[in-house]
Design an enzyme around this catalytic site. Structure first.
Site, PDB file in Angstrom:
ATOM      1  N   ASN A  14      27.990   6.547  41.932  1.00  0.00           N
ATOM      2  CA  ASN A  14      26.634   5.998  41.841  1.00  0.00           C
ATOM      3  C   ASN A  14      26.599   5.241  40.524  1.00  0.00           C
ATOM      4  OD1 ASN A  14      23.940   5.436  41.581  1.00  0.00           O
ATOM      5  ND2 ASN A  14      23.292   7.563  41.284  1.00  0.00           N
ATOM      6  N   TRP A  15      26.641   3.933  40.632  1.00  0.00           N
ATOM      7  CA  TRP A  15      26.736   3.110  39.416  1.00  0.00           C
ATOM      8  C   TRP A  15      25.427   3.047  38.652  1.00  0.00           C
ATOM      9  CZ3 TRP A  15      29.977  -1.922  40.750  1.00  0.00           C
ATOM     10  CH2 TRP A  15      31.335  -1.565  40.850  1.00  0.00           C
ATOM     11  N   LYS A  16      24.314   3.425  39.282  1.00  0.00           N
ATOM     12  CA  LYS A  16      22.997   3.314  38.639  1.00  0.00           C
ATOM     13  C   LYS A  16      22.768   1.861  38.190  1.00  0.00           C
ATOM     14  CE  LYS A  16      23.446   8.173  37.634  1.00  0.00           C
ATOM     15  NZ  LYS A  16      23.102   9.320  36.805  1.00  0.00           N
ATOM     16  N   HIS A  73      17.454  10.218  44.644  1.00  0.00           N
ATOM     17  CA  HIS A  73      18.101  10.564  43.370  1.00  0.00           C
ATOM     18  C   HIS A  73      17.053  11.059  42.368  1.00  0.00           C
ATOM     19  CE1 HIS A  73      20.302  10.267  39.632  1.00  0.00           C
ATOM     20  NE2 HIS A  73      21.385  10.376  40.373  1.00  0.00           N
ATOM     21  N   GLU A 103      16.643  10.481  39.356  1.00  0.00           N
ATOM     22  CA  GLU A 103      16.070   9.440  38.494  1.00  0.00           C
ATOM     23  C   GLU A 103      14.939   8.695  39.222  1.00  0.00           C
ATOM     24  OE1 GLU A 103      19.841   7.689  37.563  1.00  0.00           O
ATOM     25  OE2 GLU A 103      20.333   9.499  36.422  1.00  0.00           O
ATOM     26  N   GLU A 162      22.461  17.878  43.189  1.00  0.00           N
ATOM     27  CA  GLU A 162      22.554  17.402  41.810  1.00  0.00           C
ATOM     28  C   GLU A 162      21.552  18.141  40.931  1.00  0.00           C
ATOM     29  OE1 GLU A 162      24.544  13.323  41.595  1.00  0.00           O
ATOM     30  OE2 GLU A 162      22.417  12.950  41.808  1.00  0.00           O
ATOM     31  N   GLY A 206      24.119  13.283  33.560  1.00  0.00           N
ATOM     32  CA  GLY A 206      24.219  12.435  32.367  1.00  0.00           C
ATOM     33  C   GLY A 206      24.131  13.212  31.064  1.00  0.00           C
ATOM     34  N   SER A 220      27.611  15.238  35.906  1.00  0.00           N
ATOM     35  CA  SER A 220      28.708  15.264  34.928  1.00  0.00           C
ATOM     36  C   SER A 220      30.043  15.675  35.544  1.00  0.00           C
ATOM     37  CB  SER A 220      28.350  16.151  33.727  1.00  0.00           C
ATOM     38  OG  SER A 220      27.156  15.683  33.111  1.00  0.00           O
ATOM     39  N   GLY A 245      28.318   9.721  38.511  1.00  0.00           N
ATOM     40  CA  GLY A 245      27.665   8.653  37.758  1.00  0.00           C
ATOM     41  C   GLY A 245      28.620   8.057  36.742  1.00  0.00           C
ATOM     42  N   GLY A 246      28.522   8.519  35.504  1.00  0.00           N
ATOM     43  CA  GLY A 246      29.293   7.944  34.394  1.00  0.00           C
ATOM     44  C   GLY A 246      30.773   7.732  34.686  1.00  0.00           C
TER      45      GLY A 246
HETATM   46  P1  13P Z   1      26.627  11.727  35.882  1.00  0.00           P
HETATM   47  O1  13P Z   1      27.934  11.880  36.613  1.00  0.00           O
HETATM   48  O2  13P Z   1      26.641  10.556  34.932  1.00  0.00           O
HETATM   49  O3  13P Z   1      26.146  12.990  35.280  1.00  0.00           O
HETATM   50  O4  13P Z   1      25.556  11.313  36.986  1.00  0.00           O
HETATM   51  C1  13P Z   1      25.482  12.076  38.145  1.00  0.00           C
HETATM   52  C2  13P Z   1      24.584  11.399  39.086  1.00  0.00           C
HETATM   53  O5  13P Z   1      23.408  11.271  38.852  1.00  0.00           O
HETATM   54  C3  13P Z   1      25.172  10.844  40.306  1.00  0.00           C
HETATM   55  O6  13P Z   1      24.178  10.428  41.169  1.00  0.00           O
END
Ligand code: 13P
Length: 251
Positions: free
Chosen positions: A9-11, A95, A97, A167, A173, A213, A234-235
């Site tokens: 998930n590149w956000k 998500h 966020e 999640e 994050g 994470s 994500g990251g």
């Molecule tokens: P991180 O891997 O950066 O913690 O993000 C997880 C996430 O929100 C995937 O959707």
């Protein structure tokens, strides 16, 4: 019996030019790693470029959200038909966020999921508890309720096109990861809830990912758990070497 799915998930990261370069680099690195599905969920403006760059590879492309209406006066939103027409296969819905910063509720998550399924998209449906809920010992109730509300009115047949991403919000994050035991236990609660709604066959065949994470160092341990069928990353999905290492761990 159920597929392992490793999804990035590149956000709000990567331009179209960066997307092309990333996928061109990644494709040979993950070639032949076919024991899991590999998905990159990218910003809307990167999708067409990503679909083109991923042609002929084992990388599938998804969006990060979708609106529930077919069309209309919803400034700034994107419909499922728009996504399908440019070759999008998956979509992330719900998500944390989106829930935290953009007012998404279980009701809108449910509506968006139905619209996506109707258009033929595969849905990665995200849910999870916040820190206070875990600290107060109500994680299981929270994720069970989210599972029930987010899937209201969705049939057993439609569940074939749904992946659930567990999640925990406190792990996103933050560098904090759920322990493999916590991830396994809570994914197990989600699976038991699916069994309650749909019966054990659907519960056993639904892919439930862990996200929060997940990285090249902890993926193998998390993915080894019986109820963890992949990751939503994500990251670590923004670096080809880290993402490849996670795909490798899943293989
Ligand atoms: P991180 O891997 O950066 O913690 O993000 C997880 C996430 O929100 C995937 O959707």
């Amino acid at each position: 019996m159920r597929r392992t799915v490793i999804a990035g998930n590149w956000k709000m990261n990567m331009t179209p030019a960066q997307t092309k370069a990333f996928i061109t680099d990644l494709a040979p690195m993950v070639a032949g790693m076919d024991k899991c599905d590999i998905v990159l969920c990218v910003p809307y403006v990167d999708i067409a470029t990503a679909v083109e760059a991923a042609k002929g590879t084992n990388i599938k492309i998804g969006a990060e959200n979708v609106h529930f209406a077919e069309s209309g006066a919803y400034t700034g939103e994107i419909s499922a038909a728009m996504l399908c027409e440019i070759g999008t296969e998956y979509v992330v819905i719900g998500h944390s966020e989106r829930r935290q910063y953009f007012g998404e509720t279980d009701e809108t998550v449910n509506l968006r999921t139905k619209a996506a399924l109707k258009a033929g998209l595969k849905v990665i449906l995200c849910l999870g508890e916040v820190k206070e809920e875990r600290l107060n010992g109500i994680t299981n109730e929270v994720v069970a309720m989210q599972t029930k509300l987010d899937l209201l009115g969705i049939s057993a047949e439609e569940m074939k096109n749904i992946i659930i991403a567990y999640e925990p919000v406190w792990a996103i994050g933050t560098g904090l990861t759920a322990t493999p035991e916590q991830a396994d236990e809570t994914c197990g609660v989600i699976r038991a809830t699916l069994a309650e709604i749909y019966g054990s066959e659907v519960a056993e065949s639904t892919t439930i990912q862990y996200g929060g994470s997940m990285n090249d160092a902890n993926a193998a341990e998390l993915l080894a758990k019986v109820n963890v069928d992949g990751g939503l990353i994500g990251g670590a999905s923004l670096k080809t070497d880290k993402f490849t290492a996670i795909v490798k761990a899943a293989n």
